[in-house]
Structures are given as C-alpha cells and as structure tokens.
Write an enzyme that holds these catalytic residues in place. Structure first.
Site, PDB file in Angstrom:
ATOM      1  N   HIS A 135      -4.803   6.780 -25.042  1.00  0.00           N
ATOM      2  CA  HIS A 135      -4.880   5.744 -24.010  1.00  0.00           C
ATOM      3  C   HIS A 135      -5.025   6.332 -22.605  1.00  0.00           C
ATOM      4  O   HIS A 135      -5.364   5.608 -21.672  1.00  0.00           O
ATOM      5  CB  HIS A 135      -3.672   4.803 -24.099  1.00  0.00           C
ATOM      6  CG  HIS A 135      -2.379   5.393 -23.635  1.00  0.00           C
ATOM      7  ND1 HIS A 135      -1.419   5.882 -24.502  1.00  0.00           N
ATOM      8  CD2 HIS A 135      -1.860   5.564 -22.400  1.00  0.00           C
ATOM      9  CE1 HIS A 135      -0.380   6.316 -23.819  1.00  0.00           C
ATOM     10  NE2 HIS A 135      -0.619   6.143 -22.533  1.00  0.00           N
ATOM     11  N   ASP A 176      -2.767   7.502 -31.370  1.00  0.00           N
ATOM     12  CA  ASP A 176      -2.799   7.596 -29.905  1.00  0.00           C
ATOM     13  C   ASP A 176      -2.916   9.054 -29.451  1.00  0.00           C
ATOM     14  O   ASP A 176      -2.219   9.489 -28.532  1.00  0.00           O
ATOM     15  CB  ASP A 176      -1.553   6.950 -29.288  1.00  0.00           C
ATOM     16  CG  ASP A 176      -1.751   6.635 -27.806  1.00  0.00           C
ATOM     17  OD1 ASP A 176      -2.886   6.772 -27.312  1.00  0.00           O
ATOM     18  OD2 ASP A 176      -0.773   6.263 -27.140  1.00  0.00           O
ATOM     19  N   SER A 254       2.590  10.040 -20.106  1.00  0.00           N
ATOM     20  CA  SER A 254       1.886   9.931 -21.384  1.00  0.00           C
ATOM     21  C   SER A 254       1.043  11.168 -21.654  1.00  0.00           C
ATOM     22  O   SER A 254       0.282  11.620 -20.806  1.00  0.00           O
ATOM     23  CB  SER A 254       0.989   8.692 -21.392  1.00  0.00           C
ATOM     24  OG  SER A 254       1.748   7.519 -21.327  1.00  0.00           O
TER      25      SER A 254
END
Length: 311
Positions: A135, A176, A254
C-alpha cells in the site's frame, strides 16, 4: 590528739569494704563485651568509606544497561531502514523532470513533483532490493491521469544520506508486500539482519524503526502483545499470523522493520488500529511475520508480480 581518738576508733570499727569482684557476673560480661564490639564496629564504620553504589552502567558511561543496549541496537539497525516517498507529477512535467534527472543526477525531488505519500522499507540484499508494504507503493503503476515516481532515501555505513529512484520489481497485495529496486553499489548498502517469527513469545521486547509522519529514522519500543492475529490485506483477503505489538506504529511507519532484541527483523510493520475519527493509534499495532515475508519476497524478485496479483 585526744579529740581524734573517737574518730579513729569509729573508722577502725567499720567493716572494711568488700573487695572488687575479680570477674563480673556472666550477664555483665556479655553486655560489656557486646557493647565493646559494637563500639569497635561503629569506629570501623566511621573510619571506612561508604560502600560504592550499585553499578548500572556499561563501560563507565553512566547509562543504564538496557538503555545502552537499545541505543546500540538502533545505531546498528537504522542504516538498513529507508524512507520512501511517492511523488506524483503531471505528464508534461514528468518529461521535464526526466530531462532534469538525466542532466543533473537523482539526489533530490524533481521540480513540479508533489509528495502524495510516504512510507518506510528496509534493505533486503546488496543487489539493491528494498522490501516495503504494497500500500506504500501501490500507485507506481499510474492511473492515466498522473505519473507516479518513487524516491528512496538511504543511508550508507558512514552515515551519509542519499536518495535514488526506486522501481517496482513486484508486489503481493495478498500479504501487503512489495519489492523495489534501487541502482546502488553494493558496498553502500547495509542489508537488514533477517530473523524468524517462529518461536516468538508474548511479552518479549521488540522495536519498530521507520518514518512516521515524515520524521526519518524514528525508533519506538514495546513488546510482542499477541500472536496469530488476522488483519485485512489491500485486496480484502485476510493476512493470518500477524504479530500484534504495542510499539507505536503510525502513518509513515508502514513497510519498516519490527526487530527483536538482537537486531533481527521479525516482521514488517503494516497496520494500526485507530479509533474512528481520531486517526490516533490506540496501541494495537500489527506487523506481517518475517517468515511470511521470506516466502514471498524471493518469488517477487525472481518472477515479479504474479498474474493473480495484478489488478
């Protein structure tokens, strides 16, 4: 003289005083010997220096043992962590920026580019592969109306910071995960130490390094709060076996590594539970276990994005 005779007689008639005892009774002996020993001990204590305080430092630096260990852990692990910027430029300015890059190098953001998102990642190998979350770089393919580029900011072993263009090698939305590639000499890269998520225990220490809200090389500390959690992936499929931690993970963390007390990567920081409308982490954060990453990343490097994962 006559007046003194009665006095002399009185003195002579008095019984002589008892002689002093040659040895006092036993209780007196114990008390006096105890008092003497106590007095000697007090004198010794008064004349001796106070005991040194308990040492809680390493190499005389005055730092707590745990504190010194964490400082050293960050110093050794942080060069492996990268800062990723998702830049978007219009089609016309993209051509201009490409021309500028060809003429002037790649150590800065292009003119006319806008930072649309930021994230973290870590160096996988000396070939220049970078592991991050899908992402973080999902828009690199472009949507026809804008052109996305990825800028990766790194740090070499001497502490010198530099940036390189990152190209998308492959992605796995189901977990992810994504792999970028930067064109850098291998001796300027510090690959992360890859550990294992097998055998993790709730309560053991862990550390997250990343770039929350654009603040580069931020360290947060915590413990493994839970194991075997299930979190959603970008394509809606569940990611099973996720690591839960209370080490703060915020926007920009992230893709960064979750490491153990030995500096080994045990997970990829990917999500945080936030209370609706606040945008603030509640302390319930998640990382993809490194054993899952080890299974996925080599395939992405060799084969790229699989057909089933292409949107």
């Amino acid at each position: 003289m006559a007046a003194l005779h009665p006095l002399l007689r009185l003195l002579l008639l008095r019984p002589p005083p008892p002689p002093p005892p040659t040895s006092p009774p036993f209780p007196t002996t114990r008390r006096s010997s105890f008092s003497g020993a106590a007095a000697v001990a007090l004198l010794l204590l008064a004349g001796s220096p106070p005991p040194p305080p308990a040492r809680a430092d390493i190499d005389g630096g005055g730092e707590d043992i745990d504190e010194s260990r964490v400082v050293r852990l960050f110093q050794e692990a942080s060069p492996s962590v990268v800062f990723i910027k998702d830049l978007v430029v219009g089609r016309n300015s993209a051509r201009e920026s490409g021309k500028l890059q060809a003429e002037g190098g790649d150590d800065g953001e292009e003119e006319g580019a806008t930072v649309e998102g930021t994230g973290s990642g870590f160096v996988w190998d000396t070939a220049g592969h970078i592991v991050t979350n899908y992402h973080v770089v999902a828009k690199l393919a472009g949507d026809g109306s804008a052109f996305h580029r990825c800028k990766v900011f790194l740090e070499d072993s001497s502490g010198t910071s530099y940036s390189k263009e990152g190209t998308l090698v492959g992605c796995d939305p189901s977990y992810d995960l994504a792999v970028l590639k930067v064109d850098v000499d291998g001796d300027r890269l510090r690959p992360a130490l890859i550990g294992t998520s097998k055998g993790l225990r709730v309560g053991q220490s862990c550390f997250a390094i990343g770039n929350p809200y654009g603040y580069e090389h931020t360290l947060t500390t915590g413990v493994v709060s839970g194991l075997g959690r299930e979190i959603p992936s970008p394509n809606g499929r569940p990611i099973r076996g996720a690591i839960q931690t209370d080490a703060a993970i915020n926007s920009g963390n992230s893709g960064g590594p979750l490491i153990d007390s030995y500096g080994h990567v045990i997970g990829v920081n990917t999500a945080t539970f936030t209370r609706k409308g606040t945008g603030i982490s509640s302390g319930v954060n998640f990382a993809i276990p490194i054993d899952t990453v080890v299974q996925s990343v080599p395939n992405l490097i060799v084969y790229g994005t699989s057909v089933s994962n292409r949107f």
